[in-house]
Design a protein around this motif. Structure first.
Motif, PDB file in Angstrom:
ATOM      1  N   UNK A   1      66.151  14.346  61.230  1.00 45.15           N
ATOM      2  CA  UNK A   1      65.640  15.673  60.822  1.00 45.15           C
ATOM      3  C   UNK A   1      66.947  16.345  61.189  1.00 45.15           C
ATOM      4  N   UNK A   2      67.577  16.367  62.429  1.00 44.39           N
ATOM      5  CA  UNK A   2      68.826  16.870  62.868  1.00 44.39           C
ATOM      6  C   UNK A   2      70.104  16.787  61.837  1.00 44.39           C
ATOM      7  N   UNK A   3      70.159  15.424  61.342  1.00 46.23           N
ATOM      8  CA  UNK A   3      71.005  15.314  60.353  1.00 46.23           C
ATOM      9  C   UNK A   3      70.786  16.265  59.145  1.00 46.23           C
ATOM     10  N   UNK A   4      69.593  16.217  58.641  1.00 43.31           N
ATOM     11  CA  UNK A   4      69.692  17.026  57.524  1.00 43.31           C
ATOM     12  C   UNK A   4      69.525  18.590  57.733  1.00 43.31           C
ATOM     13  N   UNK A   5      69.383  19.074  58.870  1.00 40.66           N
ATOM     14  CA  UNK A   5      69.479  20.497  59.232  1.00 40.66           C
ATOM     15  C   UNK A   5      71.188  20.630  59.216  1.00 40.66           C
ATOM     16  N   UNK A   6      71.958  19.671  59.804  1.00 39.45           N
ATOM     17  CA  UNK A   6      73.256  19.930  59.780  1.00 39.45           C
ATOM     18  C   UNK A   6      73.975  19.681  58.711  1.00 39.45           C
TER      19      UNK A   6
ATOM     20  N   UNK B   1      72.931  21.308  55.978  1.00 36.57           N
ATOM     21  CA  UNK B   1      72.886  22.489  55.373  1.00 36.57           C
ATOM     22  C   UNK B   1      73.999  23.352  55.561  1.00 36.57           C
ATOM     23  N   UNK B   2      74.729  23.120  56.422  1.00 30.56           N
ATOM     24  CA  UNK B   2      75.996  23.754  56.871  1.00 30.56           C
ATOM     25  C   UNK B   2      76.994  23.170  56.013  1.00 30.56           C
ATOM     26  N   UNK B   3      77.629  24.231  55.139  1.00 30.60           N
ATOM     27  CA  UNK B   3      78.726  23.842  54.440  1.00 30.60           C
ATOM     28  C   UNK B   3      79.990  23.512  54.890  1.00 30.60           C
ATOM     29  N   UNK B   4      80.137  23.940  56.204  1.00 27.69           N
ATOM     30  CA  UNK B   4      81.413  23.667  56.661  1.00 27.69           C
ATOM     31  C   UNK B   4      81.474  22.291  57.599  1.00 27.69           C
ATOM     32  N   UNK B   5      80.421  21.674  57.435  1.00 23.86           N
ATOM     33  CA  UNK B   5      80.313  20.174  58.128  1.00 23.86           C
ATOM     34  C   UNK B   5      80.608  19.091  57.158  1.00 23.86           C
ATOM     35  N   UNK B   6      81.239  18.399  57.262  1.00 21.43           N
ATOM     36  CA  UNK B   6      81.395  16.974  56.553  1.00 21.43           C
ATOM     37  C   UNK B   6      80.209  15.949  56.914  1.00 21.43           C
ATOM     38  N   UNK B   7      80.049  15.071  56.466  1.00 21.51           N
ATOM     39  CA  UNK B   7      79.086  13.935  56.623  1.00 21.51           C
ATOM     40  C   UNK B   7      79.905  13.055  57.925  1.00 21.51           C
ATOM     41  N   UNK B   8      80.976  12.938  57.853  1.00 20.73           N
ATOM     42  CA  UNK B   8      81.791  12.300  59.091  1.00 20.73           C
ATOM     43  C   UNK B   8      81.567  13.103  60.278  1.00 20.73           C
TER      44      UNK B   8
END
Length: 191
Positions: free
Chosen positions: A153-158, A160-167
């Protein structure tokens, strides 16, 4: 390099196991270089062993801690022994005390390989039986997932932030990016 160079090869089956004991013994045996793998002996691809074999020249010695570190199947070991004999490479097994340069030593290595393979097969059979018994009682085998439902759930919320990469998201959750993708995929299949 001289024609009497000793190279060491150390292997453990999992990342949780340590190579220290084997390294120390190989250094004490006079190995000029030690090659290592953290992979099951039954795997065909063992990069450390492949690299060690590429360095061996006629007259060199490959030193191992124990016979089962070199290979887990009779076929693997016999193939390597035949290659060593063709290429005039010596094998020294520190714990087994077997000299494969003699006919008796080669026979002992082959017998040892048969028993090592039998032991591995018995362990595999016991593991399968134990897992079947656990499943019959409603328990699942295998590792616990590194990411629980809250972390996903935390990953899914993060995400949504376009400035964060999956890495970056994986780094925050202290897992590899591939682990994060797998966990998201598994969670999506369940949901």
């Amino acid at each position: 390099m001289s024609s009497t160079t000793k190279f060491g090869y150390a292997r453990v089956s999992t990342d949780d196991q340590r190579l220290d004991l084997q390294r120390d013994a190989l250094r004490a045996a006079g190995c000029s270089r030690i090659f290592e793998d953290k992979v099951s002996g039954s795997r065909v691809s063992r990069p450390g062993l492949d690299l060690a074999l590429s360095h061996l020249r006629s007259g060199d010695t490959l030193v191992i801690w124990r016979l089962d570190r070199l290979g887990r199947t009779t076929h693997q070991l016999v193939g390597l022994l035949e290659q060593f004999e063709r290429d005039d490479i010596k094998l020294q097994s520190l714990q087994d005390g077997i000299d494969p340069s003699t006919a008796l030593g080669r026979a002992m290595l082959q017998i040892g390989a048969v028993f090592a393979e039998m032991e591995r097969n018995l362990i595999r059979e016991r593991t399968k039986a134990g897992l079947s018994a656990a499943r019959a009682r409603g328990r699942l085998g295998g590792r616990r997932p590194k990411l629980d439902a809250d972390a996903i759930d935390t990953a899914r919320r993060l995400m949504k932030d376009p400035d964060l990469t999956m890495g970056e998201i994986a780094e925050r959750l202290k897992v590899d990016r591939a682990t994060l993708y797998r966990a998201l995929g598994r969670h999506q299949q369940k949901g």
